[in-house]
Design an enzyme around this catalytic site. Structure first.
Site, short mmCIF file in Angstrom:
data_model
loop_
_atom_site.label_atom_id
_atom_site.label_comp_id
_atom_site.label_asym_id
_atom_site.label_seq_id
_atom_site.Cartn_x
_atom_site.Cartn_y
_atom_site.Cartn_z
CE LYS A 181 8.25 -5.51 -3.76
NZ LYS A 181 7.19 -4.32 -3.53
CG ASN A 182 9.66 -1.88 -2.12
OD1 ASN A 182 9.05 -2.21 -2.97
ND2 ASN A 182 9.06 -1.91 -0.89
CB CYS A 211 -3.52 -2.85 -2.28
SG CYS A 211 -2.37 -2.54 -1.01
NE ARG A 220 -0.13 0.99 -0.49
CZ ARG A 220 0.96 0.23 -0.83
NH1 ARG A 220 0.79 -1.08 -1.39
NH2 ARG A 220 2.31 0.63 -0.83
CG ASP A 271 7.50 -3.29 3.37
OD1 ASP A 271 6.32 -3.21 3.28
OD2 ASP A 271 8.31 -2.65 2.61
NE ARG A 285 2.79 -7.37 -6.02
CZ ARG A 285 2.39 -6.86 -4.77
NH1 ARG A 285 1.64 -7.53 -3.91
NH2 ARG A 285 3.12 -5.84 -4.41
N1 EPU Z 1 -0.07 7.92 2.57
C1 EPU Z 1 -1.24 8.85 2.80
N2 EPU Z 1 -1.01 9.59 1.42
C2 EPU Z 1 -0.33 9.61 0.52
C3 EPU Z 1 0.70 8.54 0.55
C4 EPU Z 1 0.92 7.80 1.65
O1 EPU Z 1 -2.05 8.96 3.48
O2 EPU Z 1 -0.44 10.26 -0.55
C5 EPU Z 1 -0.04 6.68 3.89
C6 EPU Z 1 -0.21 5.58 3.53
O3 EPU Z 1 -1.56 5.10 3.43
C7 EPU Z 1 0.36 4.88 4.47
C8 EPU Z 1 1.83 5.86 4.87
O4 EPU Z 1 1.21 7.08 4.51
O5 EPU Z 1 -0.41 4.90 5.75
C9 EPU Z 1 2.98 5.37 4.12
O6 EPU Z 1 2.99 5.00 2.75
P1 EPU Z 1 4.02 5.21 1.65
O7 EPU Z 1 3.43 6.30 0.76
O8 EPU Z 1 5.28 5.48 2.39
O9 EPU Z 1 3.95 3.82 1.02
P2 EPU Z 1 4.27 3.50 -0.42
O10 EPU Z 1 5.56 4.49 -0.64
O11 EPU Z 1 3.21 3.58 -1.30
C10 EPU Z 1 6.44 1.79 0.02
C11 EPU Z 1 6.62 0.70 -0.36
C12 EPU Z 1 5.67 -0.33 0.67
C13 EPU Z 1 6.22 -0.12 1.88
C14 EPU Z 1 5.91 1.33 2.21
C15 EPU Z 1 6.10 1.86 3.57
C16 EPU Z 1 7.39 0.69 -2.65
C17 EPU Z 1 7.34 0.16 -4.08
N3 EPU Z 1 6.24 0.23 -1.75
O12 EPU Z 1 5.11 2.06 -0.35
O13 EPU Z 1 6.20 -1.66 0.17
O14 EPU Z 1 5.44 -0.76 2.93
O15 EPU Z 1 6.72 2.31 1.29
O16 EPU Z 1 7.55 1.67 3.95
O17 EPU Z 1 8.28 1.18 -2.42
C18 EPU Z 1 5.98 -4.05 -0.06
O18 EPU Z 1 7.12 -4.01 -0.47
O19 EPU Z 1 5.52 -4.90 0.38
C19 EPU Z 1 5.39 -2.75 0.23
C20 EPU Z 1 3.94 -2.53 0.24
#
Ligand code: EPU
Length: 422
Positions: free
Chosen positions: A22-23, A116, A121, A306, A398
């Site tokens: 998915k990701n 969320c 986030r 995750d 999801r």
């Molecule tokens: N963060 C910030 N600022 C930003 C972006 C992120 O502070 O601009 C923080 C976040 O709040 C968090 C950390 O950095 O504390 C890491 O977040 P990241 O941006 O890496 O998360 P994401 O890219 O939004 C993806 C996956 C998540 C997974 C995370 C971490 C997808 C669609 N989602 O989210 O997957 O937990 O990376 O590996 O790829 C799931 O599949 O259940 C899921 C939540």
């Protein structure tokens, strides 16, 4: 709305095939709009999050449809640059349209995704990165407005308080691929999903070096072309089935997986006394008591956030005390109070869960609150005495393709029934 009814106590045995990630699929689908030519993406899982992304693309005038062979065909001849709140709020990953839309149209408006249940986030690092490429970013009435006469390659540092950002790295790679000149992304996310995206984009004609390491170099090109791609297997789905085998004392072969994507997971399972065989696929077998382990979630190649909830479920039935510390989303503990309804003994100390293993869990109605939390409840239900009802399973849907069917094929007693019937 459906719920899952699980009768615990069966050891899982057999073979399970893992679906596409998915990701990985979500940012790859977003990258397909970097070109006006058709892209064919295979091994895209049939999940609600993917459906939401397809709807969003269709809303912005992109042709996105499943072909008869189940491949997803995307053609973005003239995408619109507006992603409304109603569609974005359903699927946070829609933020990864920001990079490609800004690169392609030089102007777009995307709703802020908001928080969320797994916590705050923010997208500040995504925005900082785009600004470094020369985009003017403003936020008004809940929308991000991005505008640029042209994007220009730059040096961007993507590290934040909790490490790098996965979708932020994806966004920046996509935006930089059509920028003028070279972009160096430092403190880039190293997740396999980033490597998969880079592979897809390279086939489109992008020039990307270093994906999978913390420093990625992107040399902008003027034009990207259509291509075909197979999405990598879902390492988190695979990890969840590994825990399912371990928690039930079963013996399961997990096929279609890339074992090297799951190093931190199999290592912890081995430490807890589970046999893990890796030989193209992964086989997980347990016939001795579990041992407690301490887990700290980290960016890849560390233990994935995750998989934290699922590991908590396993430790809930492991004799002794385990400490599970969440370093990526410090509030991602929604599963704890629901696991407690099944008899788990877990207390929270800041961003750590202290899990005192109990001999038995006992089935009860529980409520899914987010995707991985619900997976943890399903796992706990597989070993709880009697019947566990997991409500609100749209969260599970999801991110897990036919989880009930797959578990049933391994011998679990699990049924999907409409919630209103009870
Ligand atoms: N963060 C910030 N600022 C930003 C972006 C992120 O502070 O601009 C923080 C976040 O709040 C968090 C950390 O950095 O504390 C890491 O977040 P990241 O941006 O890496 O998360 P994401 O890219 O939004 C993806 C996956 C998540 C997974 C995370 C971490 C997808 C669609 N989602 O989210 O997957 O937990 O990376 O590996 O790829 C799931 O599949 O259940 C899921 C939540």
């Amino acid at each position: 709305m459906d719920k899952l009814l699980i009768t615990g106590g069966r050891q899982l045995k057999g073979t399970v095939q893992i679906s596409g990630s998915k990701n990985s699929a979500l940012p790859i689908i977003a990258a397909a709009i970097l070109t006006d030519e058709p892209c064919i993406i295979r091994n895209v899982p049939n999940l609600d999050d993917i459906g939401a992304m397809i709807k969003l693309l269709q809303f912005i005038g992109v042709s996105a449809k499943r072909r008869e062979d189940d491949a997803l065909e995307i053609r973005a001849e003239q995408p619109l640059g507006v992603c409304p709140y109603e569609l974005v709020r359903k699927m946070r990953a829609s933020i990864c349209l920001l990079g490609p839309l800004t690169a392609r149209l030089k102007k777009c408006k995307i709703s802020l995704p908001g928080g969320c249940v797994i916590g705050d986030r923010p997208v500040d690092i995504h925005l900082k990165g785009l600004k470094r490429l020369g985009a003017k970013i403003t936020i008004e009435q809940g929308y991000i407005y991005a505008q640029a006469q042209e994007l220009v390659g730059s040096e961007i540092f993507l590290g934040g308080r909790f490490g790098s950002t996965v979708l932020g790295t994806a966004n920046l790679m996509m935006a930089a691929s059509l920028a003028k000149g070279t972009t160096i992304i430092e403190s880039a996310a190293c997740e396999p999903e980033i490597v998969d995206l880079a592979d897809f984009m390279t086939k489109m004609g992008a020039r990307i070096k270093g994906a999978g390491s913390p420093i990625i170099e992107v040399e902008g090109v003027q034009h990207l072309r259509g291509t075909e791609h197979d999405v990598i297997p879902d390492r988190i789905e695979a990890g969840t089935f590994m825990v399912a085998a371990a928690i039930t004392g079963g013996d399961v072969e997990i096929k279609g997986v890339k074992p090297h994507h799951l190093g931190a997971v199999w290592d912890k399972l081995e430490e807890s006394g589970v046999d893990v065989y890796r030989n193209g696929s992964i086989r997980v077998r347990r016939n001795t008591p579990l041992k407690p382990v301490d887990v700290i979630t980290m960016p890849y190649p560390g233990f994935p956030t995750d998989m934290q909830a699922q590991m908590s479920a396993l430790m809930a039935v492991t004799p002794g005390i385990s400490v599970i510390t969440e370093k990526i989303f410090p509030n991602r503990f929604m599963h704890v109070s629901e696991l407690a309804r099944l008899g788990a003994n877990v207390s929270l100390e800041g961003a750590s869960a202290i899990v005192k293993g109990v001999e038995k869990l006992s089935g009860a109605p529980v409520m899914a609150s987010d995707l991985r939390a619900s997976a943890a409840l399903v796992l706990a239900g597989l070993v709880a005495d009697g019947e566990t009802e997991v409500k609100r399973i749209y969260h599970v849907d999801r991110g897990y393709e036919r989880i009930d069917e797959k578990l049933r094929s391994l011998g679990a007693k699990i049924e999907r029934v409409p919630e209103e019937n009870f």
